[in-house]
Motif scaffolding. Structure first.
Motif, PDB file in Angstrom:
ATOM      1  N   VAL A   1     -11.734 -10.769 -11.623  1.00 51.18           N
ATOM      2  CA  VAL A   1     -10.934 -11.907 -11.193  1.00 51.18           C
ATOM      3  C   VAL A   1     -11.279 -12.230  -9.744  1.00 51.18           C
ATOM      4  N   VAL A   2     -11.329 -13.525  -9.432  1.00 52.65           N
ATOM      5  CA  VAL A   2     -11.640 -14.000  -8.091  1.00 52.65           C
ATOM      6  C   VAL A   2     -10.380 -14.622  -7.497  1.00 52.65           C
ATOM      7  N   PHE A   3      -9.952 -14.103  -6.347  1.00 53.43           N
ATOM      8  CA  PHE A   3      -8.662 -14.452  -5.757  1.00 53.43           C
ATOM      9  C   PHE A   3      -8.783 -15.306  -4.506  1.00 53.43           C
ATOM     10  N   CYS A   4      -7.710 -16.046  -4.236  1.00 48.93           N
ATOM     11  CA  CYS A   4      -7.366 -16.511  -2.906  1.00 48.93           C
ATOM     12  C   CYS A   4      -5.980 -15.950  -2.607  1.00 48.93           C
ATOM     13  N   ASN A   5      -5.789 -15.426  -1.412  1.00 51.78           N
ATOM     14  CA  ASN A   5      -4.517 -14.808  -1.025  1.00 51.78           C
ATOM     15  C   ASN A   5      -4.147 -13.637  -1.937  1.00 51.78           C
ATOM     16  N   ALA A   6      -5.090 -12.756  -2.204  1.00 49.58           N
ATOM     17  CA  ALA A   6      -4.805 -11.577  -3.018  1.00 49.58           C
ATOM     18  C   ALA A   6      -3.775 -10.697  -2.329  1.00 49.58           C
ATOM     19  N   VAL A   7      -2.954 -10.008  -3.137  1.00 46.64           N
ATOM     20  CA  VAL A   7      -1.949  -9.095  -2.604  1.00 46.64           C
ATOM     21  C   VAL A   7      -2.305  -7.660  -2.978  1.00 46.64           C
ATOM     22  N   GLY A   8      -1.924  -6.713  -2.105  1.00 46.63           N
ATOM     23  CA  GLY A   8      -2.327  -5.329  -2.271  1.00 46.63           C
ATOM     24  C   GLY A   8      -1.357  -4.460  -3.025  1.00 46.63           C
ATOM     25  N   ASP A   9      -0.292  -5.057  -3.626  1.00 46.31           N
ATOM     26  CA  ASP A   9       0.648  -4.258  -4.404  1.00 46.31           C
ATOM     27  C   ASP A   9       0.811  -4.791  -5.828  1.00 46.31           C
ATOM     28  N   ASN A  10      -0.175  -5.528  -6.296  1.00 47.11           N
ATOM     29  CA  ASN A  10      -0.162  -6.090  -7.641  1.00 47.11           C
ATOM     30  C   ASN A  10      -0.506  -5.001  -8.660  1.00 47.11           C
ATOM     31  N   PRO A  11       0.383  -4.721  -9.634  1.00 45.55           N
ATOM     32  CA  PRO A  11       0.068  -3.676 -10.616  1.00 45.55           C
ATOM     33  C   PRO A  11      -0.678  -4.164 -11.842  1.00 45.55           C
ATOM     34  N   PHE A  12      -0.903  -5.488 -11.942  1.00 47.99           N
ATOM     35  CA  PHE A  12      -1.517  -6.055 -13.137  1.00 47.99           C
ATOM     36  C   PHE A  12      -3.038  -6.141 -13.002  1.00 47.99           C
ATOM     37  N   MET A  13      -3.733  -5.943 -14.099  1.00 51.74           N
ATOM     38  CA  MET A  13      -5.183  -6.069 -14.135  1.00 51.74           C
ATOM     39  C   MET A  13      -5.554  -7.479 -14.587  1.00 51.74           C
ATOM     40  N   ALA A  14      -6.738  -7.946 -14.150  1.00 49.35           N
ATOM     41  CA  ALA A  14      -7.810  -7.169 -13.558  1.00 49.35           C
ATOM     42  C   ALA A  14      -7.767  -7.129 -12.035  1.00 49.35           C
ATOM     43  N   GLY A  15      -6.709  -7.683 -11.431  1.00 46.15           N
ATOM     44  CA  GLY A  15      -6.728  -7.884  -9.991  1.00 46.15           C
ATOM     45  C   GLY A  15      -6.061  -6.820  -9.162  1.00 46.15           C
ATOM     46  N   ALA A  16      -5.634  -5.711  -9.756  1.00 47.43           N
ATOM     47  CA  ALA A  16      -4.924  -4.694  -8.983  1.00 47.43           C
ATOM     48  C   ALA A  16      -5.863  -3.945  -8.044  1.00 47.43           C
ATOM     49  N   PHE A  17      -5.409  -3.755  -6.791  1.00 50.47           N
ATOM     50  CA  PHE A  17      -6.054  -2.821  -5.872  1.00 50.47           C
ATOM     51  C   PHE A  17      -4.972  -2.288  -4.932  1.00 50.47           C
ATOM     52  N   HIS A  18      -5.247  -1.156  -4.315  1.00 48.27           N
ATOM     53  CA  HIS A  18      -4.290  -0.503  -3.421  1.00 48.27           C
ATOM     54  C   HIS A  18      -4.583  -0.992  -2.007  1.00 48.27           C
ATOM     55  N   GLY A  19      -3.728  -1.860  -1.490  1.00 43.80           N
ATOM     56  CA  GLY A  19      -3.991  -2.513  -0.218  1.00 43.80           C
ATOM     57  C   GLY A  19      -4.056  -1.559   0.951  1.00 43.80           C
ATOM     58  N   VAL A  20      -4.776  -1.963   1.978  1.00 46.10           N
ATOM     59  CA  VAL A  20      -4.941  -1.108   3.160  1.00 46.10           C
ATOM     60  C   VAL A  20      -3.633  -0.924   3.900  1.00 46.10           C
ATOM     61  N   GLU A  21      -2.657  -1.779   3.632  1.00 50.58           N
ATOM     62  CA  GLU A  21      -1.350  -1.631   4.275  1.00 50.58           C
ATOM     63  C   GLU A  21      -0.467  -0.611   3.563  1.00 50.58           C
ATOM     64  N   GLU A  22      -0.920  -0.134   2.405  1.00 49.76           N
ATOM     65  CA  GLU A  22      -0.147   0.827   1.629  1.00 49.76           C
ATOM     66  C   GLU A  22      -0.377   2.248   2.150  1.00 49.76           C
ATOM     67  N   GLY A  23       0.468   3.184   1.709  1.00 47.64           N
ATOM     68  CA  GLY A  23       0.332   4.586   2.093  1.00 47.64           C
ATOM     69  C   GLY A  23      -0.705   5.311   1.246  1.00 47.64           C
ATOM     70  N   ASP A  24      -0.613   6.629   1.221  1.00 48.01           N
ATOM     71  CA  ASP A  24      -1.590   7.421   0.481  1.00 48.01           C
ATOM     72  C   ASP A  24      -1.482   7.214  -1.020  1.00 48.01           C
ATOM     73  N   ALA A  25      -0.273   6.989  -1.514  1.00 54.90           N
ATOM     74  CA  ALA A  25      -0.060   6.772  -2.941  1.00 54.90           C
ATOM     75  C   ALA A  25       1.304   6.140  -3.147  1.00 54.90           C
ATOM     76  N   CYS A  26       1.476   5.449  -4.261  1.00 48.73           N
ATOM     77  CA  CYS A  26       2.770   4.883  -4.609  1.00 48.73           C
ATOM     78  C   CYS A  26       2.777   4.530  -6.090  1.00 48.73           C
ATOM     79  N   ILE A  27       3.951   4.204  -6.601  1.00 47.58           N
ATOM     80  CA  ILE A  27       4.097   3.736  -7.974  1.00 47.58           C
ATOM     81  C   ILE A  27       4.603   2.300  -7.945  1.00 47.58           C
ATOM     82  N   ASN A  28       3.860   1.407  -8.579  1.00 45.87           N
ATOM     83  CA  ASN A  28       4.276   0.022  -8.768  1.00 45.87           C
ATOM     84  C   ASN A  28       4.442  -0.239 -10.261  1.00 45.87           C
ATOM     85  N   VAL A  29       5.452  -1.003 -10.615  1.00 43.86           N
ATOM     86  CA  VAL A  29       5.761  -1.262 -12.017  1.00 43.86           C
ATOM     87  C   VAL A  29       5.651  -2.748 -12.306  1.00 43.86           C
TER      88      VAL A  29
END
Length: 449
Positions: free
Chosen positions: A185-213
């Motif tokens: 997926v190709v984004f504009c204004n991608a967010v780093g806490d999106n849990p849905f695919m194919a666009g999920a990634f762990h943003g640099v503003e996040e901690g070492d690990a987390c759970i998103n639902v």
């Protein structure tokens, strides 16, 4: 009595209205896995994912059995790989994708997202390498998903990256008979806490690990509206908000339980009406219940605006940590009502583009003719990015050119991805625009300091 009524109502939502937890996604930080030797970096990545997410699947299965709430997917998102692989002395990042794939298979998750580049302003060497690696990486892995952010309201649109992604989508389609494009997926204004695919990634503003639902419930919202056929616009909004409130509460419960049992922080609930191709699980059918004669007809965008806004308001009342994309998804292949509307000629790409100014993502899971030029694909990406940039919202493109397919052919993607009729694209040549390169400037309202 109120508690008993709510319990019975929730059971009915699950059994009759297809309410589910669409995904429990563990975000995992990989920045400290970087190493000049790509083999060392890949080994660290595999070890980190397995050690962090080794219990994700059994914990999710336990919660599912304990609460009786279906959890459809268990997923992982990781730090954008271009940020990790940039330290390694290699031109080809395919080895990183394969390391991610191996780790995902070892822990048993359904998908892993984060083979990602953040190229909204310019492309670093690492971004370029990752984008060049995409056709091989996605063609030779099973569950790895990828995203590239090519624009933002603050930076503008990186048109050189847009042009390259048009070529990448074209190359990937040829390598995989189109199906690999469902993982990109190709984004504009991608967010780093999106849990849905194919666009999920762990943003640099996040901690070492987390759970998103990620929670879904188109069927619940439709049934709620079925009960108030003569409601005013305000009445429909209140009905949707109440349904969204209940759905979000359930997501928060599952996310909190999973986070506690896995020993990581709870991140967010993404309340997105994510449809499936199953009958009764359709955003298009919600819009038609609201009074739109057929999705794609006049009034569709207005109805979608009410739906999206009410969903967000209901979710925000239910949980202090609503995030991700939260709203309504309109993927053609994953929504039985959208498929029907396209087949009947009521819904085309131009109307879908207008709807993306309101919905939570963009042109999503759309099959297009196999001979669509790379510059046309890039122009579709640019148009969506412009909507996102100008409106300070996330937009995206996930189109699937299917080699040999013609307009009207039906393409089966399998599983949750459903099937889709091949849609017509405009045949005018956008090459002169796309090949200018450089950066499309950010709008004046982007300058805030």
């Amino acid at each position: 009595m109120d508690t008993a009524h709510e319990i019975l109502e929730t059971i009915a939502m699950i059994e009759e209205y297809r309410l589910d937890i669409r995904t429990v996604t563990m975000g995992i930080g990989l920045l400290d896995c970087a190493d000049p030797d790509p083999d060392v970096a890949c080994a660290r990545i595999r070890e980190r994912i397995v050690s962090r997410a080794g219990r994700l699947v059994p914990v999710a299965e336990g919660i599912e059995a304990e609460l009786g709430i279906p959890i459809i997917n268990r997923r992982i998102s990781v730090t954008p790989i271009s940020l990790v692989a940039g330290a390694s002395r290699t031109e080809d990042y395919t080895c990183f994708a394969r390391a991610l794939d191996d780790a995902a298979h070892e822990v048993g998750v359904d998908f892993l997202g984060g083979f990602t580049a953040l190229a909204q302003k310019s492309r670093s060497t690492a971004d370029r390498r990752l984008m060049d690696s995409l056709p091989e990486a996605l063609a030779t892995t099973d569950v790895v998903c990828s995203s590239v952010n090519i624009g933002s309201s603050r930076a503008g649109i990186n048109m050189s990256a847009v042009a390259r992604m048009g070529e990448v989508v074209r190359e990937l389609a040829d390598r995989t008979a189109g199906r690999g494009c469902a993982k990109l997926v190709v984004f504009c204004n991608a967010v780093g806490d999106n849990p849905f695919m194919a666009g999920a990634f762990h943003g640099v503003e996040e901690g070492d690990a987390c759970i998103n639902v990620g929670v879904s419930g188109p069927g619940v919202v439709k049934r709620a509206l079925d009960k108030v056929p003569d409601a005013s616009f305000g009445g429909m909004a209140e009905t949707i908000k109440k349904a969204a409130f209940k759905i979000t509460r359930m997501g928060q419960l599952v996310g909190t339980m999973a986070a506690e049992r896995l020993g990581v922080p709870f991140g967010i609930v993404d309340l997105s009406l994510a449809p499936t191709a199953a009958v009764g699980d359709s955003v298009a059918e919600i819009l038609e219940t609201m009074g739109v004669g057929s999705v794609g007809g006049h009034g569709t965008t207005a109805a979608l605006a009410l739906l999206n806004d009410a969903v967000k308001k209901g979710g925000l009342m239910a949980c202090s940590h609503v995030g991700g994309l939260s709203g309504s998804f309109i993927p053609v292949s994953e929504d039985a009502g959208m498929i029907r509307a396209v087949t009947e000629g009521a819904l085309g790409l131009d109307k879908l583009e207008a709807m993306t100014s309101i919905c939570s993502v963009g042109l999503d899971m759309i099959a297009i003719p196999g001979d669509t030029p790379a510059t046309t694909i890039a122009a579709m990406i640019a148009d969506e990015a412009a909507i996102g940039m100008m409106n300070n919202k996330t937009t995206a493109v996930r189109v699937v050119p299917v080699p040999g397919a013609r307009v009207g052919d039906d393409i089966d993607f399998g599983g949750l991805l459903g099937h889709a009729p091949v849609m017509a694209v405009h045949r005018s040549d956008a090459g002169a625009l796309i090949n200018r390169g450089g950066r499309l400037p950010a709008p004046v309202h982007s300058f805030r300091s």
